[in-house]
Each structure stands twice: as structure tokens, then as C-alpha cells.
Design a protein around this motif. Structure first.
Motif, PDB file in Angstrom:
ATOM      1  N   GLY A  67      14.590  17.863  86.603  1.00  0.00           N
ATOM      2  CA  GLY A  67      14.611  16.448  86.970  1.00  0.00           C
ATOM      3  C   GLY A  67      13.299  15.919  87.532  1.00  0.00           C
ATOM      4  N   TYR A  68      12.386  16.804  87.840  1.00  0.00           N
ATOM      5  CA  TYR A  68      11.075  16.350  88.329  1.00  0.00           C
ATOM      6  C   TYR A  68      10.046  17.441  88.049  1.00  0.00           C
ATOM      7  N   VAL A  69       8.795  17.145  88.358  1.00  0.00           N
ATOM      8  CA  VAL A  69       7.732  18.122  88.111  1.00  0.00           C
ATOM      9  C   VAL A  69       7.489  18.897  89.413  1.00  0.00           C
ATOM     10  N   ASN A  70       7.956  20.145  89.452  1.00  0.00           N
ATOM     11  CA  ASN A  70       7.757  20.944  90.674  1.00  0.00           C
ATOM     12  C   ASN A  70       6.371  21.604  90.656  1.00  0.00           C
ATOM     13  N   THR A  71       6.097  22.408  91.667  1.00  0.00           N
ATOM     14  CA  THR A  71       4.748  22.965  91.770  1.00  0.00           C
ATOM     15  C   THR A  71       4.419  23.886  90.587  1.00  0.00           C
ATOM     16  N   GLN A  72       5.426  24.657  90.125  1.00  0.00           N
ATOM     17  CA  GLN A  72       5.203  25.531  88.962  1.00  0.00           C
ATOM     18  C   GLN A  72       4.812  24.700  87.745  1.00  0.00           C
ATOM     19  N   CYS A  73       5.573  23.622  87.522  1.00  0.00           N
ATOM     20  CA  CYS A  73       5.295  22.752  86.366  1.00  0.00           C
ATOM     21  C   CYS A  73       3.923  22.107  86.513  1.00  0.00           C
ATOM     22  N   PHE A  74       3.625  21.632  87.716  1.00  0.00           N
ATOM     23  CA  PHE A  74       2.346  20.965  87.971  1.00  0.00           C
ATOM     24  C   PHE A  74       1.199  21.891  87.554  1.00  0.00           C
ATOM     25  N   ALA A  75       1.270  23.114  88.051  1.00  0.00           N
ATOM     26  CA  ALA A  75       0.168  24.053  87.808  1.00  0.00           C
ATOM     27  C   ALA A  75       0.061  24.393  86.326  1.00  0.00           C
ATOM     28  N   ARG A  76       1.202  24.519  85.653  1.00  0.00           N
ATOM     29  CA  ARG A  76       1.163  24.870  84.224  1.00  0.00           C
ATOM     30  C   ARG A  76       0.625  23.710  83.389  1.00  0.00           C
ATOM     31  N   VAL A  77       1.088  22.494  83.678  1.00  0.00           N
ATOM     32  CA  VAL A  77       0.588  21.331  82.929  1.00  0.00           C
ATOM     33  C   VAL A  77      -0.916  21.195  83.153  1.00  0.00           C
ATOM     34  N   ALA A  78      -1.341  21.361  84.416  1.00  0.00           N
ATOM     35  CA  ALA A  78      -2.774  21.254  84.733  1.00  0.00           C
ATOM     36  C   ALA A  78      -3.564  22.282  83.926  1.00  0.00           C
ATOM     37  N   PHE A  79      -3.049  23.507  83.873  1.00  0.00           N
ATOM     38  CA  PHE A  79      -3.749  24.584  83.155  1.00  0.00           C
ATOM     39  C   PHE A  79      -3.886  24.234  81.670  1.00  0.00           C
ATOM     40  N   TYR A  80      -2.795  23.808  81.038  1.00  0.00           N
ATOM     41  CA  TYR A  80      -2.857  23.570  79.592  1.00  0.00           C
ATOM     42  C   TYR A  80      -3.664  22.312  79.258  1.00  0.00           C
ATOM     43  N   MET A  81      -3.654  21.333  80.146  1.00  0.00           N
ATOM     44  CA  MET A  81      -4.512  20.165  79.892  1.00  0.00           C
ATOM     45  C   MET A  81      -5.988  20.546  80.040  1.00  0.00           C
ATOM     46  N   ASP A  82      -6.290  21.388  81.013  1.00  0.00           N
ATOM     47  CA  ASP A  82      -7.672  21.868  81.153  1.00  0.00           C
ATOM     48  C   ASP A  82      -8.084  22.670  79.923  1.00  0.00           C
ATOM     49  N   LEU A  83      -7.121  23.429  79.397  1.00  0.00           N
ATOM     50  CA  LEU A  83      -7.414  24.249  78.208  1.00  0.00           C
ATOM     51  C   LEU A  83      -7.743  23.354  77.011  1.00  0.00           C
ATOM     52  N   LEU A  84      -6.919  22.325  76.799  1.00  0.00           N
ATOM     53  CA  LEU A  84      -7.198  21.396  75.690  1.00  0.00           C
ATOM     54  C   LEU A  84      -8.550  20.716  75.909  1.00  0.00           C
ATOM     55  N   ASN A  85      -8.804  20.324  77.162  1.00  0.00           N
ATOM     56  CA  ASN A  85     -10.087  19.688  77.466  1.00  0.00           C
ATOM     57  C   ASN A  85     -11.249  20.635  77.189  1.00  0.00           C
ATOM     58  N   HIS A  86     -11.034  21.908  77.464  1.00  0.00           N
ATOM     59  CA  HIS A  86     -12.067  22.909  77.192  1.00  0.00           C
ATOM     60  C   HIS A  86     -12.385  22.932  75.689  1.00  0.00           C
ATOM     61  N   LEU A  87     -11.346  22.875  74.862  1.00  0.00           N
ATOM     62  CA  LEU A  87     -11.552  22.922  73.412  1.00  0.00           C
ATOM     63  C   LEU A  87     -12.306  21.686  72.930  1.00  0.00           C
ATOM     64  N   VAL A  88     -11.945  20.535  73.485  1.00  0.00           N
ATOM     65  CA  VAL A  88     -12.609  19.283  73.089  1.00  0.00           C
ATOM     66  C   VAL A  88     -14.070  19.314  73.534  1.00  0.00           C
ATOM     67  N   THR A  89     -14.290  19.713  74.781  1.00  0.00           N
ATOM     68  CA  THR A  89     -15.651  19.726  75.327  1.00  0.00           C
ATOM     69  C   THR A  89     -16.528  20.746  74.597  1.00  0.00           C
ATOM     70  N   GLU A  90     -15.921  21.878  74.254  1.00  0.00           N
ATOM     71  CA  GLU A  90     -16.653  22.918  73.513  1.00  0.00           C
ATOM     72  C   GLU A  90     -17.153  22.372  72.170  1.00  0.00           C
ATOM     73  N   ALA A  91     -16.273  21.635  71.470  1.00  0.00           N
ATOM     74  CA  ALA A  91     -16.655  21.055  70.174  1.00  0.00           C
ATOM     75  C   ALA A  91     -17.767  20.026  70.369  1.00  0.00           C
ATOM     76  N   LEU A  92     -17.659  19.226  71.420  1.00  0.00           N
ATOM     77  CA  LEU A  92     -18.681  18.208  71.683  1.00  0.00           C
ATOM     78  C   LEU A  92     -20.034  18.868  71.951  1.00  0.00           C
TER      79      LEU A  92
END
Ligand SMILES: Nc1ncnc2c1ncn2[C@@H]1O[C@H](COP(=O)(O)OP(=O)(O)OP(=O)(O)O)[C@@H](O)[C@H]1O
Ligand SMILES: [Mg+2]
Length: 256
Positions: A67-92
């Protein structure tokens, strides 16, 4: 003229396959950005990207299960968004675009009105760097909230006085109705956003932050004025470069 480009999650990822990036497309878009910057060194450029299958499904799963984003979810979403950003930045970087990540959760404290400090973003852009922001999970007071890449685009536009916004998406522009259901559907262009909102119907997307409707409506909600908006197809080779260079595009050219 400074421009903000939003690389949609629908283009840089496969939205129906969790954690699946479209590397070839990311590299092609990076190359077009690089070509533009080579000829337009003095124009500031900002990039924002969406979450696609690195963001939305994880958040949805948390919301459905607890029903909400708990600390586990927060950390996982943050990690995977950073990962996608890493891929985009790497290509740039591979295309010699001086891209530098700015993590929204470090500079934003609310999701509704642009509660972010973009000071460092403006300074980096003025120094010739290309800041890359993205849809993120952030803390608003003590609550976890999703700040969409689309909203960040408009907050940056208002805060830094930008005059041009390019949404790179998986469609040929803003349709008046769903082309999958209506053969006579057409792409709306050369009109004010308020007219688009009257003339178009919008369909649901599996996004926790909404699809095309939210992208456009937010500009009006924030009272943004005198901004040119491109909504273009990111799979058409050369289309992003054309939008950056004000040439003909496969997409909608709108204003607010
Ligand atoms: N009238 C409309 N015209 C064009 N697309 C529409 C319309 N109504 C709904 N859509 C949907 O909006 C989608 C684009 O928005 P969506 O939020 O899914 O993409 P995105 O911004 O690239 O992804 P992300 O939010 O992950 O960055 C299109 O794929 C289309 O299905
Ligand atoms: Mg979306």
C-alpha cells in the motif's frame, strides 16, 4: 536557447520487460545529442529520463503488496533508477557528451510544485556540462513519493526559464484518438496545449505517474508560458536531432 530533452522510459527501456534497457536506441539518441552539441556549443542542454521498466513495475508492486513505498522499496527503486541512469550516462559519454548525473532524491523534497533546488543544475549547464536527471523516488517530509521525469522537466523549465522542451516517446506525437482502435486517428500539431487537451482523448498506460495526459497537463497547472514543446518518436532515426535543430519531425510541435 537552452533546451530540456526528456528521454521517455517507453523508448530507452522495454516497458513490458522488467529491467530491460534498449541499449541500441540509447546509443543512437546519445549520438544525435552529440551531433547537435558539436554544432551548437553555446546552447545549454539538460536531459531527463523516465523510469520505464526500471521504475514503474517496482513501485507498482510495492503499492499493490503493502500500500505504500517502504524503506526496502525506496532503496530498491533508487538502486534501479541509478542503474538505468548509469546506462544512459555511459552511452552519452561514449558519444563525448559531457553528461553528469544529478540525483533528484538529493535535491528535491516534494513532488507537487517543484520543491527542488536546481541551483547546481543551472551552474553545471552554464559551465558546458550536460546534467542528466531522472524520475526518482524521493522523501517528502517522512513519506516516500515518486517524482516523475515529466514533472522534473516542467520544474526545470520554470526554475531555469527554459524555452524549449522535447519529449522523446514511443509514439508519433499526440494523437486525437487511439490509432490502435481508430484508423482515422491523426497527430495533433501546431497548436496550444490547452486546445490539445480539448481535442484529444487519452488512454491509460501502465505508469505509476501517468502517460501523455499528465505530461501535457502539468505545464498548464504550473502556469508555464512561452515554451515550445516537441513530442516526438524516438525510434525514428535522426528525429531527435531534427527537433533539436528545429527541422521537420515525426511528432507534434505544440506550445504553452
Ligand atoms: N492521445 C495520446 N497520444 C499519444 N500517446 C498517448 C495518448 N494517450 C495516451 N498515450 C500513451 O502515452 C504513452 C507515452 O507516455 P508514457 O508515460 O507511457 O511514456 P514515457 O514518458 O516515454 O515513459 P516514462 O514515464 O517511463 O518515462 C504512449 O505510449 C501512448 O500509449
Ligand atoms: Mg510516463
Amino acid at each position: 536557447m537552452s533546451t530540456v530533452v526528456k528521454l521517455g522510459g517507453s523508448v530507452i527501456t522495454r516497458k513490458n520487460e522488467p529491467f530491460s534497457a534498449r541499449s541500441d536506441t540509447i546509443y543512437e539518441l546519445a549520438e544525435e545529442i552529440s551531433n547537435y552539441l558539436r554544432e551548437n556549443k553555446k546552447h545549454g542542454l539538460l536531459l531527463v529520463h523516465g523510469g520505464g521498466s526500471f521504475g514503474h513495475p517496482l513501485v507498482r508492486e510495492c503499492l499493490e503488496k503493502i500500500g505504500y513505498v517502504n524503506t526496502q522499496c525506496f532503496a530498491r527503486v533508487a538502486f534501479y533508477m541509478d542503474l538505468l541512469n548509469h546506462l544512459v550516462t555511459e552511452a552519452l559519454l561514449a558519444s563525448e557528451v559531457p553528461a553528469v548525473r544529478i540525483t533528484p532524491r538529493s535535491i528535491c523534497w516534494g513532488v507537487n510544485y517543484g520543491e527542488c533546488d536546481f541551483g547546481v543544475v543551472g551552474k553545471l549547464m552554464s559551465s558546458g556540462l550536460v546534467p542528466v536527471l531522472y524520475g526518482d523516488i524521493i522523501l517528502s517530509g517522512s513519506e516516500s513519493r515518486v517524482l516523475s521525469g515529466d514533472d522534473i522537466v516542467w520544474y526545470l523549465t520554470r526554475s531555469l526559464g527554459l524555452k524549449k522542451v522535447i519529449f522523446v516517446t514511443d509514439v508519433n506525437g499526440v494523437y486525437d484518438k487511439d490509432p490502435k482502435l481508430h484508423k482515422d486517428a491523426r497527430v495533433l500539431s501546431n497548436m496550444h496545449v490547452s486546445r490539445v487537451l480539448k481535442e484529444a482523448s487519452f488512454w491509460e498506460v501502465p505508469d505509476v505517474t501517468g502517460g501523455m495526459l499528465n505530461k501535457l497537463r502539468k505545464s498548464l497547472l504550473l502556469g508555464i508560458k512561452d515554451v515550445k514543446i516537441y513530442v516526438i518518436n524516438g525510434f525514428v532515426p535522426g528525429n531527435l536531432l531534427s527537433a533539436l535543430e528545429e527541422k521537420n519531425v515525426v511528432g507534434s510541435i505544440l506550445w504553452v
